[in-house]
Design an enzyme around this catalytic site. Sequence first.
Site, PDB file in Angstrom:
ATOM      1  N   HIS A  50     -29.301  -3.716   2.551  1.00 22.59           N
ATOM      2  CA  HIS A  50     -30.285  -4.406   1.710  1.00 22.59           C
ATOM      3  C   HIS A  50     -30.873  -5.639   2.403  1.00 22.59           C
ATOM      4  O   HIS A  50     -31.896  -6.161   1.970  1.00 22.59           O
ATOM      5  CB  HIS A  50     -29.686  -4.762   0.337  1.00 22.59           C
ATOM      6  CG  HIS A  50     -28.793  -5.974   0.320  1.00 22.59           C
ATOM      7  ND1 HIS A  50     -27.415  -5.883   0.308  1.00 22.59           N
ATOM      8  CD2 HIS A  50     -29.070  -7.297   0.296  1.00 22.59           C
ATOM      9  CE1 HIS A  50     -26.890  -7.093   0.273  1.00 22.59           C
ATOM     10  NE2 HIS A  50     -27.879  -7.972   0.264  1.00 22.59           N
ATOM     11  N   ASP A  76     -24.523   0.539   1.576  1.00 21.77           N
ATOM     12  CA  ASP A  76     -25.092  -0.767   1.883  1.00 21.77           C
ATOM     13  C   ASP A  76     -24.664  -1.290   3.250  1.00 21.77           C
ATOM     14  O   ASP A  76     -24.473  -2.483   3.448  1.00 21.77           O
ATOM     15  CB  ASP A  76     -24.749  -1.794   0.795  1.00 21.77           C
ATOM     16  CG  ASP A  76     -25.690  -3.003   0.827  1.00 21.77           C
ATOM     17  OD1 ASP A  76     -26.822  -2.852   1.337  1.00 21.77           O
ATOM     18  OD2 ASP A  76     -25.288  -4.088   0.363  1.00 21.77           O
ATOM     19  N   SER A  83     -25.060 -12.380   2.820  1.00 22.28           N
ATOM     20  CA  SER A  83     -24.976 -10.923   2.881  1.00 22.28           C
ATOM     21  C   SER A  83     -25.028 -10.432   4.325  1.00 22.28           C
ATOM     22  O   SER A  83     -25.900 -10.835   5.101  1.00 22.28           O
ATOM     23  CB  SER A  83     -26.126 -10.287   2.095  1.00 22.28           C
ATOM     24  OG  SER A  83     -25.942 -10.437   0.713  1.00 22.28           O
TER      25      SER A  83
END
Length: 328
Positions: free
Chosen positions: A73, A106, A187
């Site tokens: 992402h 992911d 992230s």
Amino acid sequence: TVAGGGSGTTGSSLSGPVNAEQPEGTAPDGTLEAVADKVLPSVVSLDVVGPNTRGEGSGVILSADGLIITNNHVVGMAEPAGGITVRLHDGTRAPARMVGGDPTTDIAVIQVETDQPLTPITLGTSATLNEGQAVAAVGSPLGLSGTVTTGIVSALDRPVRAGGAQSDQSTVIDAVQTDAAVNPGNSGGALVNMNGELVGINSAIASTGGSGSIGLGFAIPVDQARRIADQLIKQGYATRAVLGVSVSDTPQGYGALVRSVEPGGPAEQAGIEEGAVITKVGDRVIDDGDALVAAIRSRAPGDIVSVTYAAREGAETTSTDVALGEAR
């Protein structure tokens, strides 16, 4: 008297000599300072530009020739017409290209194009993590590269929708929960143990209205991330384990209700039918549909697992071995 006690006499310690030197590190192994010294050169900041948007995140160096693991992402928006810029620990910037990404897990791998010497992370394992174990999160929250925060492993095997509360089961990951401060920009960064070994890839946070840390951060276990990254590097795509069912929560709130069964799939071959309620995979208790998805995705295609289920809600449970299938 002044705060902190004493007589209030002028010429106190505030006017005394100041030691401007910090203790020489070599910090003892296992201390946070030693962990930071070891890990920081292996964590990078990412600036990602898409056709109509821009984002930032973190990544972890896997190899000396420039392979970097991150979240899909974070970098997925760069395809097909965007770009990725990597900022190394020394501040050097270099372009990168996508090697492969997998939205389901992911995980993504990119290749940075630089002649700079790179320091790969030391890989650990998530199989032996324990609740309460000390960990550190390293990344670039809010663009602040090289940030180190500490905490513990708060929980294991936590089903989390990486796409947020409005996403569906296609984004469910099987996560390590930590109270180390994780914020937007973390992230794709590293969750490490006190040996400085990678045990997870930071991926998601829970928040209450705002966008900052409330002590609920989630990381993809390194054993899963490593398997997916290896596939992306070798073949450009990843596969995952499947049971061959679609599921939802049960009306009573315990177990995963089988809504449909894939013809010829692993569940059908094992005798699991529509309407069954799955309550365990191995020793892992299944509380709801997301928990089942996470439990299966934590395994590899071809694994044989024991599935405990009732033919219908309220019926007696039975267990059967299932050979998990494979899907892209």
